[in-house]
Design an enzyme around this catalytic site. Sequence first.
Site, PDB file in Angstrom:
ATOM      1  CE  LYS A  53      -2.189  -4.108   3.925  1.00 58.29           C
ATOM      2  NZ  LYS A  53      -2.535  -5.280   3.106  1.00 58.29           N
ATOM      3  CE1 TYR A  75      -4.089  -1.601   5.926  1.00 58.82           C
ATOM      4  CE2 TYR A  75      -2.981   0.363   5.104  1.00 58.82           C
ATOM      5  CZ  TYR A  75      -3.628  -0.837   4.869  1.00 58.82           C
ATOM      6  OH  TYR A  75      -3.823  -1.260   3.567  1.00 58.82           O
ATOM      7  CD  GLU A 115      -2.050   5.298   4.574  1.00 58.55           C
ATOM      8  OE1 GLU A 115      -1.697   5.535   5.731  1.00 58.55           O
ATOM      9  OE2 GLU A 115      -2.484   6.171   3.799  1.00 58.55           O
ATOM     10  CB  THR A 152      -0.913   0.014   1.263  1.00 62.63           C
ATOM     11  OG1 THR A 152      -1.444   1.328   1.454  1.00 62.63           O
ATOM     12  CG2 THR A 152      -0.133  -0.325   2.523  1.00 62.63           C
TER      13      THR A 152
HETATM   14  P1  NAP Z   1     -11.483  -4.450   2.296  1.00 62.59           P
HETATM   15  O1  NAP Z   1     -12.650  -4.128   1.426  1.00 62.59           O
HETATM   16  O2  NAP Z   1     -11.397  -3.882   3.664  1.00 62.59           O
HETATM   17  O3  NAP Z   1     -11.393  -6.071   2.400  1.00 62.59           O
HETATM   18  C1  NAP Z   1     -10.592  -6.700   3.354  1.00 62.59           C
HETATM   19  C2  NAP Z   1     -10.878  -8.183   3.310  1.00 62.59           C
HETATM   20  O4  NAP Z   1     -10.108  -8.834   4.344  1.00 62.59           O
HETATM   21  C3  NAP Z   1     -12.355  -8.553   3.607  1.00 62.59           C
HETATM   22  O5  NAP Z   1     -12.692  -9.657   2.810  1.00 62.59           O
HETATM   23  C4  NAP Z   1     -12.309  -8.943   5.067  1.00 62.59           C
HETATM   24  O6  NAP Z   1     -13.351  -9.804   5.463  1.00 62.59           O
HETATM   25  C5  NAP Z   1     -10.976  -9.673   5.086  1.00 62.59           C
HETATM   26  N1  NAP Z   1     -10.450  -9.851   6.438  1.00 62.59           N
HETATM   27  C6  NAP Z   1     -10.333  -8.938   7.427  1.00 62.59           C
HETATM   28  N2  NAP Z   1      -9.807  -9.494   8.520  1.00 62.59           N
HETATM   29  C7  NAP Z   1      -9.578 -10.803   8.226  1.00 62.59           C
HETATM   30  C8  NAP Z   1      -9.055 -11.903   8.947  1.00 62.59           C
HETATM   31  N3  NAP Z   1      -8.661 -11.787  10.230  1.00 62.59           N
HETATM   32  N4  NAP Z   1      -8.949 -13.101   8.323  1.00 62.59           N
HETATM   33  C9  NAP Z   1      -9.365 -13.252   7.057  1.00 62.59           C
HETATM   34  N5  NAP Z   1      -9.890 -12.253   6.313  1.00 62.59           N
HETATM   35  C10 NAP Z   1      -9.980 -11.040   6.906  1.00 62.59           C
HETATM   36  O7  NAP Z   1     -10.117  -4.066   1.561  1.00 62.59           O
HETATM   37  P2  NAP Z   1      -9.846  -3.750   0.003  1.00 62.59           P
HETATM   38  O8  NAP Z   1     -10.083  -2.314  -0.223  1.00 62.59           O
HETATM   39  O9  NAP Z   1     -10.542  -4.777  -0.830  1.00 62.59           O
HETATM   40  O10 NAP Z   1      -8.279  -3.972  -0.050  1.00 62.59           O
HETATM   41  C11 NAP Z   1      -7.722  -5.263  -0.320  1.00 62.59           C
HETATM   42  C12 NAP Z   1      -6.303  -5.318   0.245  1.00 62.59           C
HETATM   43  O11 NAP Z   1      -5.515  -4.306  -0.354  1.00 62.59           O
HETATM   44  C13 NAP Z   1      -6.203  -5.061   1.744  1.00 62.59           C
HETATM   45  O12 NAP Z   1      -5.128  -5.840   2.218  1.00 62.59           O
HETATM   46  C14 NAP Z   1      -5.856  -3.590   1.854  1.00 62.59           C
HETATM   47  O13 NAP Z   1      -5.171  -3.342   3.054  1.00 62.59           O
HETATM   48  C15 NAP Z   1      -4.979  -3.436   0.639  1.00 62.59           C
HETATM   49  N6  NAP Z   1      -4.960  -2.117   0.014  1.00 62.59           N
HETATM   50  C16 NAP Z   1      -6.124  -1.473  -0.273  1.00 62.59           C
HETATM   51  C17 NAP Z   1      -6.099  -0.253  -0.930  1.00 62.59           C
HETATM   52  C18 NAP Z   1      -7.353   0.482  -1.310  1.00 62.59           C
HETATM   53  O14 NAP Z   1      -7.274   1.691  -1.590  1.00 62.59           O
HETATM   54  N7  NAP Z   1      -8.499  -0.199  -1.371  1.00 62.59           N
HETATM   55  C19 NAP Z   1      -4.853   0.318  -1.300  1.00 62.59           C
HETATM   56  C20 NAP Z   1      -3.694  -0.374  -0.995  1.00 62.59           C
HETATM   57  C21 NAP Z   1      -3.754  -1.601  -0.350  1.00 62.59           C
HETATM   58  P3  NAP Z   1     -14.821  -9.215   5.863  1.00 62.59           P
HETATM   59  O15 NAP Z   1     -15.523  -8.966   4.559  1.00 62.59           O
HETATM   60  O16 NAP Z   1     -15.388 -10.325   6.652  1.00 62.59           O
HETATM   61  O17 NAP Z   1     -14.591  -7.942   6.629  1.00 62.59           O
HETATM   62  O1  F7E Z   2      -9.011   8.216   4.101  1.00 61.29           O
HETATM   63  C1  F7E Z   2      -9.272  11.690   5.241  1.00 61.29           C
HETATM   64  C2  F7E Z   2      -8.372  10.760   6.013  1.00 61.29           C
HETATM   65  O2  F7E Z   2     -10.040   6.195   5.090  1.00 61.29           O
HETATM   66  C3  F7E Z   2      -8.502   9.048   3.073  1.00 61.29           C
HETATM   67  C4  F7E Z   2      -7.318   2.173   2.710  1.00 61.29           C
HETATM   68  O3  F7E Z   2      -7.895   1.454   1.644  1.00 61.29           O
HETATM   69  O4  F7E Z   2      -6.125   3.630   1.209  1.00 61.29           O
HETATM   70  C5  F7E Z   2      -7.074   3.607   2.262  1.00 61.29           C
HETATM   71  O5  F7E Z   2      -6.585   4.331   3.378  1.00 61.29           O
HETATM   72  C6  F7E Z   2      -8.178  10.406   3.624  1.00 61.29           C
HETATM   73  C7  F7E Z   2      -7.359  10.392   4.919  1.00 61.29           C
HETATM   74  O6  F7E Z   2      -8.397   6.000   3.152  1.00 61.29           O
HETATM   75  C8  F7E Z   2     -12.581  11.493   6.695  1.00 61.29           C
HETATM   76  O7  F7E Z   2      -7.798  11.411   7.135  1.00 61.29           O
HETATM   77  C9  F7E Z   2     -11.216  13.055   6.056  1.00 61.29           C
HETATM   78  O8  F7E Z   2      -6.385  11.375   4.839  1.00 61.29           O
HETATM   79  O9  F7E Z   2     -10.640   6.844   2.710  1.00 61.29           O
HETATM   80  P1  F7E Z   2      -9.631   6.771   3.783  1.00 61.29           P
HETATM   81  P2  F7E Z   2      -6.864   5.887   3.591  1.00 61.29           P
HETATM   82  O10 F7E Z   2      -6.671   6.179   5.011  1.00 61.29           O
HETATM   83  O11 F7E Z   2      -6.072   6.685   2.618  1.00 61.29           O
HETATM   84  C10 F7E Z   2      -4.836   3.077   1.533  1.00 61.29           C
HETATM   85  C11 F7E Z   2      -3.978   3.149   0.300  1.00 61.29           C
HETATM   86  C12 F7E Z   2      -4.935   1.727   2.128  1.00 61.29           C
HETATM   87  O12 F7E Z   2      -4.029   0.911   1.966  1.00 61.29           O
HETATM   88  C13 F7E Z   2      -6.015   1.491   3.130  1.00 61.29           C
HETATM   89  O13 F7E Z   2      -6.274   0.092   3.269  1.00 61.29           O
HETATM   90  O14 F7E Z   2      -9.397  11.049   3.970  1.00 61.29           O
HETATM   91  N1  F7E Z   2     -10.610  11.862   5.816  1.00 61.29           N
HETATM   92  N2  F7E Z   2     -12.418  12.853   6.616  1.00 61.29           N
HETATM   93  C14 F7E Z   2     -11.430  10.874   6.192  1.00 61.29           C
HETATM   94  N3  F7E Z   2     -11.301   9.533   6.134  1.00 61.29           N
HETATM   95  C15 F7E Z   2     -12.334   8.769   6.569  1.00 61.29           C
HETATM   96  N4  F7E Z   2     -12.241   7.425   6.492  1.00 61.29           N
HETATM   97  N5  F7E Z   2     -13.473   9.350   7.081  1.00 61.29           N
HETATM   98  C16 F7E Z   2     -13.653  10.712   7.167  1.00 61.29           C
HETATM   99  O15 F7E Z   2     -14.679  11.199   7.628  1.00 61.29           O
END
Ligand code: NAP
Ligand code: F7E
Length: 347
Positions: free
Chosen positions: A161, A157, A133, A131
């Site tokens: 990661k 987090y 992050e 990620t």
């Molecule tokens: P998500 O929607 O939060 O999905 C996370 C998945 O992990 C869900 O299926 C969840 O199950 C499962 N999970 C959580 N805890 C678990 C556990 N203890 N054992 C087994 N499964 C578990 O995340 P996503 O947005 O699809 O992202 C997929 C991956 O990419 C994640 O690893 C995330 O950190 C990473 N990532 C995401 C982004 C982004 O912007 N979306 C960017 C960079 C990296 P439930 O459905 O039961 O909750």
């Molecule tokens: O926040 C700001 C917050 O929670 C984005 C995950 O998929 O992407 C995701 O992480 C920004 C941050 O995503 C609210 O402070 C303002 O700066 O949508 P987010 P994230 O934290 O960037 C990365 C790449 C991952 O890997 C993660 O798994 O938005 N923000 N106001 C807020 N964020 C939330 N959630 N809620 C608010 O009300």
Amino acid sequence: MNKKALITGITGQDGSYLAEYLLDKGYIVHGIKRKSSSFNTSRIDHIYKDSHLSSNLFLHYGDLTDASSLVNVLNKIKPNEIYNLAAQSHVGHSFEIPEYTSEVTGLGTLRVLEAMRFLNLKKTKFYQASTSELFGQKPNRSNSFNENSIMIPKSPYGVSKLYSYWITKVYREAYNFYACNGILFNHESPRRGETFVTRKITMFFAKKILGSKEILYLGNLNAKRDWGHAKDYTEMQWKILQQSKPDDYVIATGKTTSIREFVNLCCKYLKLKILWSGKGIKEKAYLIKNGKKELIIKIDKKYYRPLEIDYLKGNPKKALKKLNYKLKHSLKDLVKEMIDSDIKLLK
Ligand code: NAP
Ligand code: F7E
């Protein structure tokens, strides 16, 4: 013979798109779902309605905190490819549940890799969901992050990661595993969890269009993120595992947008006139209609994080070239797709 893929996190945003994509390609797809007291398969339920796809999809109970469940599932399936997408993926929540986040998002990866090693799955390819992050600090000389940028995470987090990122590289070098990191910047879709900021905002405006009087409470409006579409990014996850050698790739759009600008994009699409006033915790937004002001957005301190990454912009040059990929979705299209989908869902 059909290839077999195992997806941890199949019930999540990315897992659901990846499952569809691999099934379409003729894979047999196995997914690990965790035990939950309520249904957690809503993102993949529609696949079961398609008899052509559903016959090649299999779900297994398992958990990244439970090593024996992983060994059992891997031993049963012996997959050609593993996509490790499962995680406690919410950055904000990781400050409240840091130990659990480390267990799942950090050590969980080690458990999958160890299960592969224990079972001698030498030919199985491994994808790790890394990620943006990992990067916490704006680069000095460049305004975007690439594969060589310094990694200084700023949340439990991000730290978890970072562990997963390195343990994936260590297993690649120590045991000759075909193990890769996709370092993905934020990616969104209509299936994005509702507590992430984009979906929280699109859902709010969908409700507003349907007559809601709710106020939207947000945190840091100045943070900038590089937002892509989950469909593009899951396709690239597959491509990463199809290269001749294992490697790590930054996946991003190369553009960055603040939360405030994202709100403005939603208003632009819906032809709503918005007025921002005040600064910091006192900032507010109003809708202007027929000469009247309606308060729609306020700041709530609870959405500020103890530590924040203010700026993220990725440089996807290596990935787009080596994976031979052209992004299909713009942020403007993404906003439209998410709002339209939320309106449909609410109706
Ligand atoms: P998500 O929607 O939060 O999905 C996370 C998945 O992990 C869900 O299926 C969840 O199950 C499962 N999970 C959580 N805890 C678990 C556990 N203890 N054992 C087994 N499964 C578990 O995340 P996503 O947005 O699809 O992202 C997929 C991956 O990419 C994640 O690893 C995330 O950190 C990473 N990532 C995401 C982004 C982004 O912007 N979306 C960017 C960079 C990296 P439930 O459905 O039961 O909750
Ligand atoms: O926040 C700001 C917050 O929670 C984005 C995950 O998929 O992407 C995701 O992480 C920004 C941050 O995503 C609210 O402070 C303002 O700066 O949508 P987010 P994230 O934290 O960037 C990365 C790449 C991952 O890997 C993660 O798994 O938005 N923000 N106001 C807020 N964020 C939330 N959630 N809620 C608010 O009300």
